[in-house]
Design a protein around this motif. Sequence first.
Motif, PDB file in Angstrom:
ATOM      1  N   ALA A  62       0.830  -1.207   0.000  1.00  0.00           N
ATOM      2  CA  ALA A  62       0.000   0.000   0.000  1.00  0.00           C
ATOM      3  C   ALA A  62       0.857   1.247   0.000  1.00  0.00           C
ATOM      4  CB  ALA A  62      -0.918  -0.007   1.221  1.00  0.00           C
ATOM      5  N   SER A  63       2.038   1.165   0.618  1.00  0.00           N
ATOM      6  CA  SER A  63       3.018   2.240   0.634  1.00  0.00           C
ATOM      7  C   SER A  63       4.362   1.617   0.957  1.00  0.00           C
ATOM      8  CB  SER A  63       2.659   3.318   1.669  1.00  0.00           C
ATOM      9  OG  SER A  63       2.839   2.806   2.986  1.00  0.00           O
ATOM     10  N   PHE A  64       5.435   2.400   0.837  1.00  0.00           N
ATOM     11  CA  PHE A  64       6.760   1.874   1.137  1.00  0.00           C
ATOM     12  C   PHE A  64       7.605   2.940   1.825  1.00  0.00           C
ATOM     13  CE2 PHE A  64      11.135   0.667  -0.701  1.00  0.00           C
ATOM     14  CZ  PHE A  64      11.447  -0.073   0.432  1.00  0.00           C
ATOM     15  N   ARG A  65       7.905   2.699   3.098  1.00  0.00           N
ATOM     16  CA  ARG A  65       8.840   3.540   3.855  1.00  0.00           C
ATOM     17  C   ARG A  65      10.138   2.751   4.028  1.00  0.00           C
ATOM     18  NH1 ARG A  65       3.819   4.252   5.960  1.00  0.00           N
ATOM     19  NH2 ARG A  65       3.139   6.331   6.606  1.00  0.00           N
ATOM     20  N   ASP A  66      11.240   3.348   3.640  1.00  0.00           N
ATOM     21  CA  ASP A  66      12.522   2.668   3.747  1.00  0.00           C
ATOM     22  C   ASP A  66      13.379   3.367   4.797  1.00  0.00           C
ATOM     23  OD1 ASP A  66      14.234   0.641   3.197  1.00  0.00           O
ATOM     24  OD2 ASP A  66      15.005   1.475   1.336  1.00  0.00           O
ATOM     25  N   PHE A  67      13.742   2.624   5.833  1.00  0.00           N
ATOM     26  CA  PHE A  67      14.524   3.181   6.937  1.00  0.00           C
ATOM     27  C   PHE A  67      16.019   3.021   6.668  1.00  0.00           C
ATOM     28  CE2 PHE A  67      10.430   2.948   8.823  1.00  0.00           C
ATOM     29  CZ  PHE A  67      10.420   3.907   9.818  1.00  0.00           C
ATOM     30  N   MET A  68      16.811   3.635   7.514  1.00  0.00           N
ATOM     31  CA  MET A  68      18.269   3.528   7.462  1.00  0.00           C
ATOM     32  C   MET A  68      18.719   3.155   8.870  1.00  0.00           C
ATOM     33  SD  MET A  68      21.066   6.284   6.052  1.00  0.00           S
ATOM     34  CE  MET A  68      20.814   7.493   7.363  1.00  0.00           C
ATOM     35  N   LEU A  69      18.911   1.848   9.117  1.00  0.00           N
ATOM     36  CA  LEU A  69      19.102   1.364  10.478  1.00  0.00           C
ATOM     37  C   LEU A  69      20.518   0.888  10.778  1.00  0.00           C
ATOM     38  CD1 LEU A  69      15.782  -0.650  11.004  1.00  0.00           C
ATOM     39  CD2 LEU A  69      16.286   1.729  11.597  1.00  0.00           C
ATOM     40  N   TYR A  70      21.412   0.896   9.776  1.00  0.00           N
ATOM     41  CA  TYR A  70      22.735   0.322   9.991  1.00  0.00           C
ATOM     42  C   TYR A  70      23.835   1.376   9.817  1.00  0.00           C
ATOM     43  CZ  TYR A  70      20.487  -4.228   9.931  1.00  0.00           C
ATOM     44  OH  TYR A  70      19.696  -5.305  10.228  1.00  0.00           O
ATOM     45  N   GLU A  71      24.506   1.703  10.911  1.00  0.00           N
ATOM     46  CA  GLU A  71      25.596   2.680  10.865  1.00  0.00           C
ATOM     47  C   GLU A  71      26.719   2.220   9.946  1.00  0.00           C
ATOM     48  OE1 GLU A  71      28.185   5.173  14.118  1.00  0.00           O
ATOM     49  OE2 GLU A  71      28.149   2.982  14.284  1.00  0.00           O
ATOM     50  N   GLN A  72      27.071   0.933  10.008  1.00  0.00           N
ATOM     51  CA  GLN A  72      28.194   0.452   9.208  1.00  0.00           C
ATOM     52  C   GLN A  72      27.916   0.595   7.723  1.00  0.00           C
ATOM     53  OE1 GLN A  72      31.128  -0.527  10.773  1.00  0.00           O
ATOM     54  NE2 GLN A  72      31.861  -0.174   8.678  1.00  0.00           N
ATOM     55  N   HIS A  73      26.667   0.386   7.315  1.00  0.00           N
ATOM     56  CA  HIS A  73      26.328   0.604   5.907  1.00  0.00           C
ATOM     57  C   HIS A  73      26.545   2.065   5.518  1.00  0.00           C
ATOM     58  CE1 HIS A  73      24.197   1.063   2.146  1.00  0.00           C
ATOM     59  NE2 HIS A  73      23.408   1.947   2.720  1.00  0.00           N
ATOM     60  N   VAL A  74      26.113   2.988   6.364  1.00  0.00           N
ATOM     61  CA  VAL A  74      26.273   4.414   6.056  1.00  0.00           C
ATOM     62  C   VAL A  74      27.751   4.756   5.876  1.00  0.00           C
ATOM     63  CG1 VAL A  74      25.886   6.769   6.862  1.00  0.00           C
ATOM     64  CG2 VAL A  74      24.158   5.005   7.287  1.00  0.00           C
ATOM     65  N   LEU A  75      28.591   4.273   6.783  1.00  0.00           N
ATOM     66  CA  LEU A  75      30.021   4.568   6.719  1.00  0.00           C
ATOM     67  C   LEU A  75      30.649   4.004   5.447  1.00  0.00           C
ATOM     68  CD1 LEU A  75      31.031   3.797  10.422  1.00  0.00           C
ATOM     69  CD2 LEU A  75      30.532   6.033   9.407  1.00  0.00           C
ATOM     70  N   ASP A  76      30.382   2.734   5.173  1.00  0.00           N
ATOM     71  CA  ASP A  76      31.022   2.087   4.022  1.00  0.00           C
ATOM     72  C   ASP A  76      30.455   2.581   2.697  1.00  0.00           C
ATOM     73  OD1 ASP A  76      32.585   0.668   5.780  1.00  0.00           O
ATOM     74  OD2 ASP A  76      31.350  -1.140   5.725  1.00  0.00           O
ATOM     75  N   ALA A  77      29.147   2.859   2.653  1.00  0.00           N
ATOM     76  CA  ALA A  77      28.543   3.366   1.423  1.00  0.00           C
ATOM     77  C   ALA A  77      29.019   4.787   1.134  1.00  0.00           C
ATOM     78  CB  ALA A  77      27.026   3.328   1.526  1.00  0.00           C
ATOM     79  N   SER A  78      29.136   5.611   2.164  1.00  0.00           N
ATOM     80  CA  SER A  78      29.635   6.976   1.968  1.00  0.00           C
ATOM     81  C   SER A  78      31.070   6.947   1.454  1.00  0.00           C
ATOM     82  CB  SER A  78      29.568   7.753   3.284  1.00  0.00           C
ATOM     83  OG  SER A  78      28.235   7.873   3.733  1.00  0.00           O
ATOM     84  N   ARG A  79      31.867   6.063   2.026  1.00  0.00           N
ATOM     85  CA  ARG A  79      33.256   5.929   1.586  1.00  0.00           C
ATOM     86  C   ARG A  79      33.309   5.422   0.141  1.00  0.00           C
ATOM     87  NH1 ARG A  79      34.564   3.049   5.536  1.00  0.00           N
ATOM     88  NH2 ARG A  79      35.343   4.687   6.924  1.00  0.00           N
ATOM     89  N   GLY A  80      32.442   4.475  -0.200  1.00  0.00           N
ATOM     90  CA  GLY A  80      32.419   3.947  -1.558  1.00  0.00           C
ATOM     91  C   GLY A  80      31.946   4.958  -2.582  1.00  0.00           C
ATOM     92  N   LEU A  81      30.995   5.805  -2.192  1.00  0.00           N
ATOM     93  CA  LEU A  81      30.516   6.842  -3.107  1.00  0.00           C
ATOM     94  C   LEU A  81      31.634   7.822  -3.437  1.00  0.00           C
ATOM     95  CD1 LEU A  81      27.147   8.691  -3.026  1.00  0.00           C
ATOM     96  CD2 LEU A  81      29.231  10.034  -3.066  1.00  0.00           C
ATOM     97  N   VAL A  82      32.372   8.256  -2.413  1.00  0.00           N
ATOM     98  CA  VAL A  82      33.477   9.187  -2.645  1.00  0.00           C
ATOM     99  C   VAL A  82      34.555   8.517  -3.485  1.00  0.00           C
ATOM    100  CG1 VAL A  82      35.265  10.574  -1.531  1.00  0.00           C
ATOM    101  CG2 VAL A  82      32.994  10.441  -0.515  1.00  0.00           C
ATOM    102  N   ARG A  83      34.824   7.243  -3.217  1.00  0.00           N
ATOM    103  CA  ARG A  83      35.869   6.517  -3.958  1.00  0.00           C
ATOM    104  C   ARG A  83      35.569   6.468  -5.453  1.00  0.00           C
ATOM    105  NH1 ARG A  83      36.321   2.136  -0.866  1.00  0.00           N
ATOM    106  NH2 ARG A  83      34.582   1.075  -1.905  1.00  0.00           N
ATOM    107  N   ARG A  84      34.299   6.229  -5.804  1.00  0.00           N
ATOM    108  CA  ARG A  84      33.981   6.100  -7.235  1.00  0.00           C
ATOM    109  C   ARG A  84      33.802   7.446  -7.923  1.00  0.00           C
ATOM    110  NH1 ARG A  84      29.766   2.415 -10.773  1.00  0.00           N
ATOM    111  NH2 ARG A  84      29.937   3.702 -12.646  1.00  0.00           N
ATOM    112  N   PHE A  85      33.089   8.368  -7.294  1.00  0.00           N
ATOM    113  CA  PHE A  85      32.687   9.584  -7.998  1.00  0.00           C
ATOM    114  C   PHE A  85      33.549  10.807  -7.684  1.00  0.00           C
ATOM    115  CE2 PHE A  85      28.772   7.011  -7.581  1.00  0.00           C
ATOM    116  CZ  PHE A  85      28.571   6.772  -8.933  1.00  0.00           C
ATOM    117  N   HIS A  86      34.351  10.732  -6.629  1.00  0.00           N
ATOM    118  CA  HIS A  86      35.193  11.872  -6.254  1.00  0.00           C
ATOM    119  C   HIS A  86      36.567  11.351  -5.829  1.00  0.00           C
ATOM    120  CE1 HIS A  86      31.487  14.271  -6.291  1.00  0.00           C
ATOM    121  NE2 HIS A  86      30.946  13.282  -5.606  1.00  0.00           N
ATOM    122  N   PRO A  87      37.336  10.804  -6.768  1.00  0.00           N
ATOM    123  CA  PRO A  87      38.606  10.160  -6.403  1.00  0.00           C
ATOM    124  C   PRO A  87      39.599  11.090  -5.723  1.00  0.00           C
ATOM    125  CG  PRO A  87      38.384  10.411  -8.789  1.00  0.00           C
ATOM    126  CD  PRO A  87      37.055  10.710  -8.209  1.00  0.00           C
ATOM    127  N   GLY A  88      39.598  12.365  -6.079  1.00  0.00           N
ATOM    128  CA  GLY A  88      40.491  13.309  -5.419  1.00  0.00           C
ATOM    129  C   GLY A  88      40.158  13.450  -3.947  1.00  0.00           C
TER     130      GLY A  88
END
Length: 302
Positions: A62-88
């Motif tokens: 009927a609807s979809f709410r997506d939470f963000m419950l894992y700190e480790q995912h946030v840390l590793d995903a943020s690091r991975g985003l910078v690694r791919r799109f902002h190498p400097g």
Amino acid sequence: MKLRRIRTTGGLELQTRDADGAWHPVDDRTPLGGRIFDADWELARADEHLRHSTALLPFQPASFRDFMLYEQHVLDASRGLVRRFHPGQYRLVETVETITRRTFPLLKPRPLFYAQPMYYMSNAMTFVPSGTPIAPPAYTNALDYELEIGFVLARGLFNATPAEALDAIGAFVVLNDWSARDVQRAEMDSGFGPQKAKHFASSMSEVAVTAEEILPDVDALRGTVTINGATVSTVSSAGMQHGLGEVLAHASRGEHLRPGELFGTGTLPGGSGMETGHWLHPGDTLELSIDGIGRIEHTVGS
């Protein structure tokens, strides 16, 4: 109890699996209650693709709410985003983390993450079942997957306690929150949260598993990410910042939640390509699985 839907000459049929692995039809009015498995409602909401697909969702959210419950995912995903799109910038992050032996401060979640469950509202009408070929939208060159646990309400909630909220969960599914990573950062920086980065597609397992089978072990589930037959990551559901009862109680504050509304835990640590560096390419076959719940499989188009 494991539940799925199949298409028959008479319409959609709800089935349950017995101890021997055989599927048998059951009445739509299961103990889950509400409209979760209402066949007419599902067909009315389903788009043309799902009307003619050989695979079916176990229910139409009927609807979809997506939470963000894992700190480790946030840390590793943020690091991975910078690694791919902002190498400097990544070289700076890597240097600072190596010298200080601490997480680069800007990679950490904002304070609100720790104070209360955080979520965004996605597009419930773009869910597709496992087995559906996925083509990246034309505006992205960075299609990514996110392995999550989904849980759907069997009863309504309003200003619920965590215990009341936990008791209202009807079933669990495996979720995949598809993401266009190259447009996501700009959308997040807008202050409005993800938009075209997320709303084009989500997917779930063909089978839903009722709550009593999953809740006792919900903090100890294991899963895998497989690309072209090779396991590239293993994940665990341990380490949620907020429990599922707290999550639903927060969502119900001053707001009526209805049967059939779907919620996601957010990505389990290691459950996305941005974290591990295992990005998808045209022709790849992706499989996401969580023990005890099920699996999702897709082939990536061009």
